[in-house]
Design an enzyme around this catalytic site. Structure first.
Site, PDB file in Angstrom:
ATOM      1  N   ASP A  33       0.830  -1.205   0.000  1.00  0.00           N
ATOM      2  CA  ASP A  33       0.000   0.000   0.000  1.00  0.00           C
ATOM      3  C   ASP A  33       0.875   1.270   0.000  1.00  0.00           C
ATOM      4  O   ASP A  33       1.715   1.442   0.867  1.00  0.00           O
ATOM      5  CB  ASP A  33      -0.889  -0.047   1.252  1.00  0.00           C
ATOM      6  CG  ASP A  33      -2.121   0.824   1.157  1.00  0.00           C
ATOM      7  OD1 ASP A  33      -2.003   1.979   0.737  1.00  0.00           O
ATOM      8  OD2 ASP A  33      -3.208   0.336   1.546  1.00  0.00           O
ATOM      9  N   THR A  72      -6.950   3.979  -1.720  1.00  0.00           N
ATOM     10  CA  THR A  72      -6.717   2.561  -1.446  1.00  0.00           C
ATOM     11  C   THR A  72      -7.782   1.637  -2.035  1.00  0.00           C
ATOM     12  O   THR A  72      -7.462   0.616  -2.641  1.00  0.00           O
ATOM     13  CB  THR A  72      -6.627   2.345   0.072  1.00  0.00           C
ATOM     14  OG1 THR A  72      -5.483   3.061   0.535  1.00  0.00           O
ATOM     15  CG2 THR A  72      -6.499   0.877   0.434  1.00  0.00           C
ATOM     16  N   ASN A  93     -12.628   5.808  -1.657  1.00  0.00           N
ATOM     17  CA  ASN A  93     -12.773   5.085  -0.389  1.00  0.00           C
ATOM     18  C   ASN A  93     -14.178   5.290   0.183  1.00  0.00           C
ATOM     19  O   ASN A  93     -14.733   4.406   0.810  1.00  0.00           O
ATOM     20  CB  ASN A  93     -11.751   5.571   0.637  1.00  0.00           C
ATOM     21  CG  ASN A  93     -10.369   4.979   0.405  1.00  0.00           C
ATOM     22  OD1 ASN A  93     -10.197   4.073  -0.419  1.00  0.00           O
ATOM     23  ND2 ASN A  93      -9.385   5.480   1.115  1.00  0.00           N
ATOM     24  N   LYS A 154      -5.752  -4.323   5.814  1.00  0.00           N
ATOM     25  CA  LYS A 154      -6.966  -3.492   5.760  1.00  0.00           C
ATOM     26  C   LYS A 154      -8.124  -4.322   5.213  1.00  0.00           C
ATOM     27  O   LYS A 154      -7.936  -5.136   4.303  1.00  0.00           O
ATOM     28  CB  LYS A 154      -6.780  -2.296   4.814  1.00  0.00           C
ATOM     29  CG  LYS A 154      -5.741  -1.291   5.258  1.00  0.00           C
ATOM     30  CD  LYS A 154      -5.687  -0.110   4.294  1.00  0.00           C
ATOM     31  CE  LYS A 154      -4.584   0.849   4.703  1.00  0.00           C
ATOM     32  NZ  LYS A 154      -4.447   1.987   3.769  1.00  0.00           N
ATOM     33  N   ARG A 156     -10.528  -3.184   3.296  1.00  0.00           N
ATOM     34  CA  ARG A 156     -10.855  -2.846   1.900  1.00  0.00           C
ATOM     35  C   ARG A 156      -9.924  -3.522   0.905  1.00  0.00           C
ATOM     36  O   ARG A 156     -10.354  -3.919  -0.179  1.00  0.00           O
ATOM     37  CB  ARG A 156     -10.922  -1.348   1.685  1.00  0.00           C
ATOM     38  CG  ARG A 156      -9.733  -0.520   2.133  1.00  0.00           C
ATOM     39  CD  ARG A 156     -10.133   0.972   2.034  1.00  0.00           C
ATOM     40  NE  ARG A 156      -9.105   1.889   2.506  1.00  0.00           N
ATOM     41  CZ  ARG A 156      -8.936   2.249   3.779  1.00  0.00           C
ATOM     42  NH1 ARG A 156      -9.707   1.726   4.711  1.00  0.00           N
ATOM     43  NH2 ARG A 156      -8.004   3.111   4.126  1.00  0.00           N
ATOM     44  N   ASP A 284       1.829   2.324   3.771  1.00  0.00           N
ATOM     45  CA  ASP A 284       0.841   3.410   3.680  1.00  0.00           C
ATOM     46  C   ASP A 284       0.707   4.143   5.013  1.00  0.00           C
ATOM     47  O   ASP A 284       0.704   5.370   5.061  1.00  0.00           O
ATOM     48  CB  ASP A 284      -0.507   2.831   3.265  1.00  0.00           C
ATOM     49  CG  ASP A 284      -1.565   3.904   3.088  1.00  0.00           C
ATOM     50  OD1 ASP A 284      -1.420   4.728   2.170  1.00  0.00           O
ATOM     51  OD2 ASP A 284      -2.526   3.924   3.872  1.00  0.00           O
ATOM     52  N   ASP A 329      -1.411  -0.055  -4.690  1.00  0.00           N
ATOM     53  CA  ASP A 329      -2.744   0.488  -4.966  1.00  0.00           C
ATOM     54  C   ASP A 329      -2.700   1.948  -5.407  1.00  0.00           C
ATOM     55  O   ASP A 329      -3.658   2.457  -5.981  1.00  0.00           O
ATOM     56  CB  ASP A 329      -3.644   0.325  -3.732  1.00  0.00           C
ATOM     57  CG  ASP A 329      -3.041   0.959  -2.484  1.00  0.00           C
ATOM     58  OD1 ASP A 329      -1.803   1.172  -2.443  1.00  0.00           O
ATOM     59  OD2 ASP A 329      -3.806   1.246  -1.543  1.00  0.00           O
ATOM     60  N   HIS A 473      -2.075  10.851  -0.466  1.00  0.00           N
ATOM     61  CA  HIS A 473      -2.131  10.568  -1.903  1.00  0.00           C
ATOM     62  C   HIS A 473      -3.567  10.842  -2.308  1.00  0.00           C
ATOM     63  O   HIS A 473      -4.315  11.441  -1.555  1.00  0.00           O
ATOM     64  CB  HIS A 473      -1.741   9.109  -2.145  1.00  0.00           C
ATOM     65  CG  HIS A 473      -2.472   8.182  -1.221  1.00  0.00           C
ATOM     66  ND1 HIS A 473      -3.744   7.726  -1.460  1.00  0.00           N
ATOM     67  CD2 HIS A 473      -2.148   7.694   0.006  1.00  0.00           C
ATOM     68  CE1 HIS A 473      -4.157   6.980  -0.454  1.00  0.00           C
ATOM     69  NE2 HIS A 473      -3.218   6.945   0.460  1.00  0.00           N
TER      70      HIS A 473
HETATM   71 ZN    ZN Z   1      -3.629   2.763  -0.042  1.00  0.00          ZN
END
Ligand code: ZN
Length: 539
Positions: A33, A72, A93, A154, A156, A284, A329, A473
């Site tokens: 990430d 992400t 997200n 994570k 997601r 990340d 990602d 980001h």
């Molecule tokens: Zn990410």
């Protein structure tokens, strides 16, 4: 060329030559990430572990998360579906679904709002919003004996890469790996969670500072706050699970879980090709908390390289014929305070006046309307006009919003929904795309906003970095879009292709290596030929 290749073939042991034509028994897919192409370029000469091994395979240093909303959830949705967010439906997200859940319209990408009582903070993790299948689903369709396991930092990333039907799917939440809906708990899970609990019970000493990281270990003050970053070495008190998460320990735990699931499920030892997916999230968290150019990121990446090296070494010992695909990602951007010290004098934080909670009411006041007027997040991205307004009022708000955002010196461009509906689907190399092309790749007519705001390059949307995150980001600029795509398999003849490719190319590329057909017209990506010579891994 032909003679050199013939010589290389003759030099290869017969077993290796035969193996190259057969599908691997295990495909390992790793997402790191926020691992930008820039970080890969800066550090690749220093890697001597897993990332060094992958750098000796097929190397695509300019892989593109080609869409505009480089977050992400959308990024992970492209990696194993072959599809851009416009097709996966994962446009951000979070987005607003005023019809989907009128009481709490803010929707999280990996929730299922049909679960009674759920909100975007208190939700059941789900693939409900994902509109297309992922690699594991295609593999199981082709051969139901294929098994799929996911371990991720994570929820997601676990949802978007794992697809609809993995056999095991576990992700980090709070202080352990969980999956509330799982039918059974693998032993490997309990083992890793026990190890984490034991590690959390003790304070952790600061990590060694590798010589390489010494010049980066310098305190940088964050503007308008008492905070500074740059020198942290991941010491933490006992019980601090948040500090564990924002450290190389999270990736190590995720890798341990993946290795444990591999052993317990005997992935790579069955009759069909299996799939093991890792979502490594620590890079990340470190990037957001400390920026991308300090000692923290240096320590993180060197630890990741080492942990992956050990993971591959243990896989080697099993004798399983496996392949590895590693990507990210999205990319990332450092803190403006450090950029300004290091030659990039125009790096800034956004103007606080751009916050939607100020812009919405300001536009309302000008037009004589009350209420929030606009919905969205922070200072940029998809913006939604209050659906309770009349059509005429909404049209006035849109005109004024386009004018007000567009006039601000931090803003590069405002694109309306009408422009996006009319735009053709982007084509051609992703590094040549216009901003409209990038936005179109993130556009879903049902989920996207009434207009989208893009900040200028090098403007950090976090205007107040006194909170937990100092860097981020999510922009349509290449520092956030460009990620490495690395493929390795035992016996591969290394090559590097510096021209731009896309992360949506990964699904058809991997599917071809295992002989899984992808229905024509169902994806955006195209197969990348992983053979450096005249042979073609796509056929
Ligand atoms: Zn990410």
């Amino acid at each position: 060329m032909k003679i050199a290749r013939l010589a290389a073939l003759i030099a290869l042991p017969l077993a290796a030559a035969a193996q190259a034509a057969d599908p691997p028994k295990l495909v390992v897919v790793i997402s790191v990430d926020q691992f930008s192409a820039d970080l890969f370029t800066q550090y690749r000469q220093h890697f001597d572990g897993g990332l060094e091994r992958l750098s000796r395979g097929a190397v695509f240093p300019a892989g593109y998360q080609s869409h505009a909303a480089t977050e992400t959830c959308p990024g992970h949705s492209t990696i194993l579906t072959g599809s851009r967010p416009a097709r996966t439906g994962i446009i951000a997200n979070n987005w607003y679904g005023f019809r989907a859940r009128p009481s709490h319209p803010n929707l999280y990408c990996a929730e299922d709002e049909r679960v009674p009582g759920s909100t975007h903070r208190k939700y059941t993790a789900s693939t409900y919003h994902l509109r297309v299948p992922a690699l594991g689903d295609h593999m199981k369709r082709a051969d139901p004996r294929s098994r799929v396991a996911v371990a991720s930092g994570k929820d997601r990333s676990a949802m978007m890469m794992g697809g609809y039907g993995p056999d095991e799917r576990w992700w980090w939440e709070g202080d352990k790996f969980i999956n509330p809906g799982a039918a059974r708990r693998p032993e490997a899970l309990d083992e890793v969670n026990r190890d984490i609990a034991a590690a959390l019970a003790e304070p952790r000493a600061a990590r060694d500072l590798p010589g390489l990281c010494e010049p980066r270990s310098r305190s940088i003050a964050i503007q308008d706050s008492t905070k500074s970053v740059g020198e942290y070495r991941f010491a933490r008190p006992a019980g601090d699970s948040n500090a564990f998460k924002i450290s190389p320990d999270l990736d190590q735990a995720t890798i341990d879980l993946a290795a444990g699931l591999r052993r317990e499920m005997k992935l790579g030892e069955g009759p069909a090709t299996d799939l093991l997916i890792l979502g490594l999230s620590a890079t990340d968290y470190v990037g957001h908390s400390y920026g991308t150019e300090g000692a923290e990121m240096c320590i993180q990446l060197m630890a990741l390289d080492k942990a992956l090296g050990e993971f591959f070494r243990k896989l080697d010992q099993t004798g399983i014929d496996y392949s590895v695909l590693l990507t990210a990602d999205h990319g990332g951007h450092d803190i403006p305070e450090r950029y300004r010290e290091q030659a990039i004098t125009d790096a800034i934080r956004a103007d606080a006046a751009l916050d939607i909670e100020k812009m919405g009411p300001a536009i309302g006041k000008k037009l004589g309307l009350s209420g929030p007027i606009l919905f969205g997040e922070y200072v940029s991205g998809d913006m939604y006009i209050d659906p309770k307004l009349t059509a005429a009022q909404r049209a006035r708000v849109l005109r004024e919003a386009v004018r007000a955002y567009g006039a601000h010196p931090n803003v590069a461009r405002v694109i309306t929904r009408a422009e996006l509906l009319a735009a053709p689907r982007p084509s051609g190399p992703p590094d040549t795309w216009s901003l409209l092309d990038r936005a179109k790749a993130s556009f879903d007519p049902e989920r996207s906003g009434d207009f989208v705001v893009f900040l200028k390059p090098r403007v950090t949307p976090i205007y107040n970095a006194g909170g937990s995150y100092v860097a981020t980001h999510g922009s349509p600029w290449d520092y956030d879009r460009r990620v490495p795509i690395l493929y390795w398999r035992k016996g591969i003849v290394p090559f590097e292709q510096p021209l731009a490719v896309e992360t949506v190319d990964i699904l058809p590329t991997l599917a071809a290596t295992i002989g899984v057909a992808i229905p024509p017209g169902s994806i955006d990506g195209k197969c990348l030929d992983l053979d450096e010579g005249p042979a073609n891994s796509c056929r």
